[in-house]
Design an enzyme around this catalytic site. Structure first.
Site, PDB file in Angstrom:
ATOM      1  N   GLY A   1      32.796  77.943  21.566  1.00 54.34           N
ATOM      2  CA  GLY A   1      32.840  78.962  20.082  1.00 54.34           C
ATOM      3  C   GLY A   1      32.827  80.667  20.581  1.00 54.34           C
ATOM      4  O   GLY A   1      33.001  81.048  20.957  1.00 54.34           O
TER       5      GLY A   1
ATOM      6  N   HIS B   1      50.042  91.374 -10.608  1.00 51.62           N
ATOM      7  CA  HIS B   1      48.119  91.259 -10.301  1.00 51.62           C
ATOM      8  C   HIS B   1      47.653  91.230 -12.315  1.00 51.62           C
ATOM      9  O   HIS B   1      48.108  89.808 -12.245  1.00 51.62           O
ATOM     10  CB  HIS B   1      49.399  92.881 -11.568  1.00 51.62           C
TER      11      HIS B   1
ATOM     12  N   LYS C   1      29.390  89.325  11.379  1.00 56.71           N
ATOM     13  CA  LYS C   1      30.089  89.460  10.229  1.00 56.71           C
ATOM     14  C   LYS C   1      28.971  88.974   8.735  1.00 56.71           C
ATOM     15  O   LYS C   1      28.889  88.885   7.987  1.00 56.71           O
ATOM     16  CB  LYS C   1      31.252  88.812  10.192  1.00 56.71           C
TER      17      LYS C   1
ATOM     18  N   GLY D   1      30.206 104.525  20.259  1.00 56.57           N
ATOM     19  CA  GLY D   1      30.129 104.373  19.296  1.00 56.57           C
ATOM     20  C   GLY D   1      31.742 103.841  18.699  1.00 56.57           C
ATOM     21  O   GLY D   1      32.682 104.185  17.780  1.00 56.57           O
TER      22      GLY D   1
ATOM     23  N   VAL E   1      34.603  99.957  18.159  1.00 56.57           N
ATOM     24  CA  VAL E   1      33.843  99.378  16.892  1.00 56.57           C
ATOM     25  C   VAL E   1      32.478  97.969  16.685  1.00 56.57           C
ATOM     26  O   VAL E   1      32.183  98.264  16.107  1.00 56.57           O
ATOM     27  CB  VAL E   1      35.390  98.136  16.709  1.00 56.57           C
ATOM     28  N   ILE E   2      31.709  97.815  18.278  1.00 59.33           N
ATOM     29  CA  ILE E   2      30.368  96.971  18.062  1.00 59.33           C
ATOM     30  C   ILE E   2      29.515  98.435  17.598  1.00 59.33           C
ATOM     31  O   ILE E   2      28.557  97.718  16.561  1.00 59.33           O
ATOM     32  CB  ILE E   2      29.967  96.167  19.286  1.00 59.33           C
TER      33      ILE E   2
HETATM   34  P1  FAD Z   1      34.478  84.438  25.096  1.00 58.96           P
HETATM   35  O1  FAD Z   1      35.054  83.922  23.892  1.00 58.96           O
HETATM   36  O2  FAD Z   1      33.636  85.037  25.509  1.00 58.96           O
HETATM   37  O3  FAD Z   1      34.376  82.595  25.827  1.00 58.96           O
HETATM   38  C1  FAD Z   1      33.717  82.029  26.829  1.00 58.96           C
HETATM   39  C2  FAD Z   1      32.606  81.146  27.397  1.00 58.96           C
HETATM   40  O4  FAD Z   1      32.736  80.863  28.370  1.00 58.96           O
HETATM   41  C3  FAD Z   1      31.575  81.774  26.856  1.00 58.96           C
HETATM   42  O5  FAD Z   1      31.376  80.461  26.375  1.00 58.96           O
HETATM   43  C4  FAD Z   1      31.253  80.991  27.927  1.00 58.96           C
HETATM   44  O6  FAD Z   1      29.807  80.400  28.392  1.00 58.96           O
HETATM   45  C5  FAD Z   1      32.466  80.259  28.856  1.00 58.96           C
HETATM   46  N1  FAD Z   1      31.818  80.040  30.476  1.00 58.96           N
HETATM   47  C6  FAD Z   1      31.913  81.549  30.825  1.00 58.96           C
HETATM   48  N2  FAD Z   1      32.096  81.246  32.261  1.00 58.96           N
HETATM   49  C7  FAD Z   1      31.371  79.387  32.501  1.00 58.96           C
HETATM   50  C8  FAD Z   1      32.284  78.459  33.381  1.00 58.96           C
HETATM   51  N3  FAD Z   1      31.774  79.156  35.057  1.00 58.96           N
HETATM   52  N4  FAD Z   1      32.241  77.570  33.238  1.00 58.96           N
HETATM   53  C9  FAD Z   1      32.004  76.608  31.408  1.00 58.96           C
HETATM   54  N5  FAD Z   1      31.845  77.733  30.806  1.00 58.96           N
HETATM   55  C10 FAD Z   1      32.215  79.509  31.284  1.00 58.96           C
HETATM   56  N6  FAD Z   1      36.568  89.833  17.798  1.00 58.96           N
HETATM   57  C11 FAD Z   1      37.629  90.056  16.822  1.00 58.96           C
HETATM   58  O7  FAD Z   1      38.576  89.183  17.422  1.00 58.96           O
HETATM   59  N7  FAD Z   1      36.944  90.406  15.617  1.00 58.96           N
HETATM   60  C12 FAD Z   1      35.703  90.773  15.507  1.00 58.96           C
HETATM   61  O8  FAD Z   1      35.139  90.728  14.352  1.00 58.96           O
HETATM   62  C13 FAD Z   1      34.772  90.728  16.859  1.00 58.96           C
HETATM   63  N8  FAD Z   1      33.588  91.228  17.221  1.00 58.96           N
HETATM   64  C14 FAD Z   1      32.697  90.992  17.923  1.00 58.96           C
HETATM   65  C15 FAD Z   1      31.027  91.823  17.895  1.00 58.96           C
HETATM   66  C16 FAD Z   1      30.626  91.508  18.788  1.00 58.96           C
HETATM   67  C17 FAD Z   1      29.333  91.691  19.071  1.00 58.96           C
HETATM   68  C18 FAD Z   1      31.375  91.091  20.059  1.00 58.96           C
HETATM   69  C19 FAD Z   1      30.271  91.466  21.400  1.00 58.96           C
HETATM   70  C20 FAD Z   1      32.448  90.813  20.256  1.00 58.96           C
HETATM   71  C21 FAD Z   1      33.328  90.540  19.367  1.00 58.96           C
HETATM   72  N9  FAD Z   1      34.717  90.452  19.254  1.00 58.96           N
HETATM   73  C22 FAD Z   1      35.308  90.901  17.938  1.00 58.96           C
HETATM   74  C23 FAD Z   1      35.582  90.111  20.251  1.00 58.96           C
HETATM   75  C24 FAD Z   1      35.405  88.525  20.443  1.00 58.96           C
HETATM   76  O9  FAD Z   1      34.541  87.580  20.248  1.00 58.96           O
HETATM   77  C25 FAD Z   1      36.380  88.389  21.900  1.00 58.96           C
HETATM   78  O10 FAD Z   1      37.168  88.985  22.493  1.00 58.96           O
HETATM   79  C26 FAD Z   1      36.437  86.426  22.325  1.00 58.96           C
HETATM   80  O11 FAD Z   1      34.979  85.981  21.963  1.00 58.96           O
HETATM   81  C27 FAD Z   1      36.653  85.867  23.423  1.00 58.96           C
HETATM   82  O12 FAD Z   1      37.153  85.039  23.842  1.00 58.96           O
HETATM   83  P2  FAD Z   1      37.292  84.126  24.544  1.00 58.96           P
HETATM   84  O13 FAD Z   1      37.844  83.063  24.820  1.00 58.96           O
HETATM   85  O14 FAD Z   1      38.441  85.592  26.010  1.00 58.96           O
HETATM   86  O15 FAD Z   1      36.034  84.882  25.549  1.00 58.96           O
END
Ligand code: FAD
Length: 525
Positions: A37, A464, A49, A186, A188-189
């Site tokens: 996740g 509606h 959320k 300021g 989104v987060i």
């Molecule tokens: P990630 O979700 O960061 O997943 C990467 C995974 O790789 C992690 O689980 C990590 O442990 C793993 N990993 C890293 N290095 C290694 C390694 N060497 N070996 C094995 N595993 C590894 N986006 C939205 O669209 N809507 C929102 O409402 C929203 N709210 C957010 C709120 C907050 C507080 C934050 C911080 C972010 C939010 N985001 C939101 C952004 C969103 O979380 C990210 O854009 C998204 O998670 C990116 O997905 P990803 O798969 O690229 O990386």
């Protein structure tokens, strides 16, 4: 060779890619060093959320329980600890849901830190997994989806106890509301946490280096949010450069000056000092690339971000793709998942023998949502961007206050705005602030992606009473034709008769399914 495809990182980019590849019969390995996740589920979209929903309920009860016919006997007291427990439970349940999905799809999930040892199209890509047991696996193609983490600045002295990142606040055991909190950044987060803490009773101050919070959003939308923050007692300091943050006794103190002061004059510039119990630093995120073994590949970096071919998402190393936050593109969960799909199709097509074909990315229609004192949804261009480039636009706007459903829900604040090209009636963008804004924008995203005009929206019957009527009325308002907003009608430039014929042609398509008459659509009983 063990696997067709290896994926590093099980966030929205990685696990969506793994499932998609398995759906197309690839043998897939997914490696995750934390929880499946990723950021999104564990310390990002979902936990924020969950807390936003608690904050919304507090607002609803405090503002309107009595009007809705609910007498509260005794005190209404927000309980952050319980909200955090609920948030933790949601996260745990969803993690387990994803693990089950991965199992059902027969994807091999390895827990541990992945490192690339060798990258070769001829001999395969070798990955070392450092987990409970060290293991090496080999694959034909690799997708890197390792995400990003909060940016740390030395002068901000982040100690993860009093001066925090969003990771610290969303940790499972963070369950105390501070009396006061400074939020540095300021964006989104920052704005999402400002709303949550304010609703749970904290005194909140937000600081932004730029002239405006959530600066990339439509200006009218930003104005509406600032008004609301003001009513909530959230103080906003824009154009502020945070010089340092320190822990002094039991408080944190931020030293700031005007962000327009040139670097070499900062020492003599007028400073202001702000004190609080905690400080959240939310000033950006940087890609996770440490320990990945990129030095064993030809992968190129640009300011710490993995460089990819923007069309195919392949890196400089043939057969290795990168998706999501690690490429430093649009840092959104749904963009990471979208890119995961693209990379899977390209990776499997390059192997051959799968029912896939090469595809290219298309970022023209990416909706985005913010969940703060109001929900905000947007897609496409903002009006200032278009006006600055000389594009002649028309806008249509409709307020929640004029909508029956919104009134029934007690949600009358905010509006939806659609921007069109004056010449062609193409939809160029839309922004919405108010209840379910993030859902309403989806209809406009679908229209934009499929090249529909506002007439296609106005010619579509909307049920509606629903909030979706906002989309219809805002589209009608572009030419002063909204039923519930009084504005002078403007004659459309395009040939409406032609347009009606085209509309009819599209409904002709349905006839091939036998839906010529209304009968199959009528509800019975
Ligand atoms: P990630 O979700 O960061 O997943 C990467 C995974 O790789 C992690 O689980 C990590 O442990 C793993 N990993 C890293 N290095 C290694 C390694 N060497 N070996 C094995 N595993 C590894 N986006 C939205 O669209 N809507 C929102 O409402 C929203 N709210 C957010 C709120 C907050 C507080 C934050 C911080 C972010 C939010 N985001 C939101 C952004 C969103 O979380 C990210 O854009 C998204 O998670 C990116 O997905 P990803 O798969 O690229 O990386």
């Amino acid at each position: 060779m063990n696997y067709d495809l290896i994926i590093i990182g099980a966030g929205p980019g990685g696990y969506h890619a793994a499932v998609r590849a398995a759906q197309y019969d690839a043998k897939v390995a997914l490696i995750e060093k934390g929880n499946v996740g990723g950021t999104c589920l564990n310390i990002g979209c979902i936990p924020t959320k969950a807390l936003f929903s608690s904050a919304k309920l507090i607002e609803k009860i405090e503002k309107s329980a009595k009007d809705f016919g609910v007498d509260i006997i005794g005190e209404v007291r927000p309980n952050f600890k319980n909200a955090v427990n609920r948030k933790n439970l949601i996260v745990t349940e969803l993690i387990s849901g994803i693990e089950t999905l991965i199992k059902q799809r027969k994807i091999d999930l390895y827990y541990g830190a992945a490192r690339i040892l060798e990258a070769s199209l001829d001999y395969g890509i070798t990955i070392n997994i450092e987990g409970k047991n060290t293991k090496q696996i080999k694959g034909k193609r690799l997708i890197i989806a390792t995400g990003a983490k909060p940016t740390l600045v030395p002068s901000f002295n982040i100690d993860h106890k009093f001066i925090l990142t969003s990771d610290d606040i969303l940790a499972k055991d963070f369950n105390k509301v501070p009396e006061s909190i400074l939020i540095v950044g300021g964006g989104v987060i920052g704005c999402e946490f400002a709303n949550i803490f304010s609703r749970f009773g904290s005194k909140v101050k937000i600081f932004d280096y730029l002239p405006s919070i959530i600066a990339n959003e439509e200006q009218l939308v930003v104005r509406e949010l600032k008004k609301k923050f003001n009513i909530m007692g959230i103080e906003i300091y824009e154009n502020r450069n945070i010089l340092k943050i320190e822990k002094v006794n039991s408080k944190v103190i931020a030293t700031t000056c005007d962000s327009k002061v040139p670097k070499d004059q900062i020492d003599s510039a007028e400073k202001s000092f702000h004190e609080a119990d905690l400080c959240l630093v939310s000033i950006g995120r940087k890609p996770c690339i440490e320990g990945l073994g990129l030095e064993n590949t030809k992968i190129e970096l640009n300011e710490g971000k993995i460089v990819v071919n923007p069309n195919t998402l392949e890196t400089n190393e043939n057969g290795i793709y990168a998706v999501g936050d690690v490429t430093g593109g649009i840092l959104l969960a749904h963009v990471a998942s979208y890119e995961g799909n693209i990379a899977v199709f390209n990776a499997l097509s390059s192997i051959g023998g799968f029912d896939t074909f090469p595809v290219v990315t298309d970022y023209t229609v990416i909706p985005a949502s913010i969940f703060t004192a109001f929900e905000i949804g947007s897609v496409g261009y903002k009006s200032k961007y278009l006006e600055d480039r000389g594009v002649k636009i028309r806008t249509g706007r409709f307020g929640y206050a004029s909508l029956g459903k919104a009134k029934c829900m007690g949600e009358e604040e905010g509006f939806l705005m659609i921007i069109t090209d004056e010449e062609t009636d193409d939809i160029l963008g839309a922004s919405c602030i108010g209840i379910s804004a993030s859902e309403l924008i989806a209809e406009i995203a679908l229209a934009m992606k499929n090249g529909l005009s506002i007439n296609d929206i106005t010619n579509t019957v909307h049920s509606h009473p629903t909030l979706s009527e906002m989309v219809l009325e805002a589209a009608e308002d572009v030419y002063g034709l909204s039923i519930h907003r009084v504005r002078r009608r403007v004659k459309q430039k395009i040939d409406l008769k032609e347009d009606m014929i085209r509309q009819f042609a599209s409904s002709e398509n349905l006839k091939k399914y036998g839906l010529i008459s209304l009968e199959p659509l009528l509800t019975t009983g």
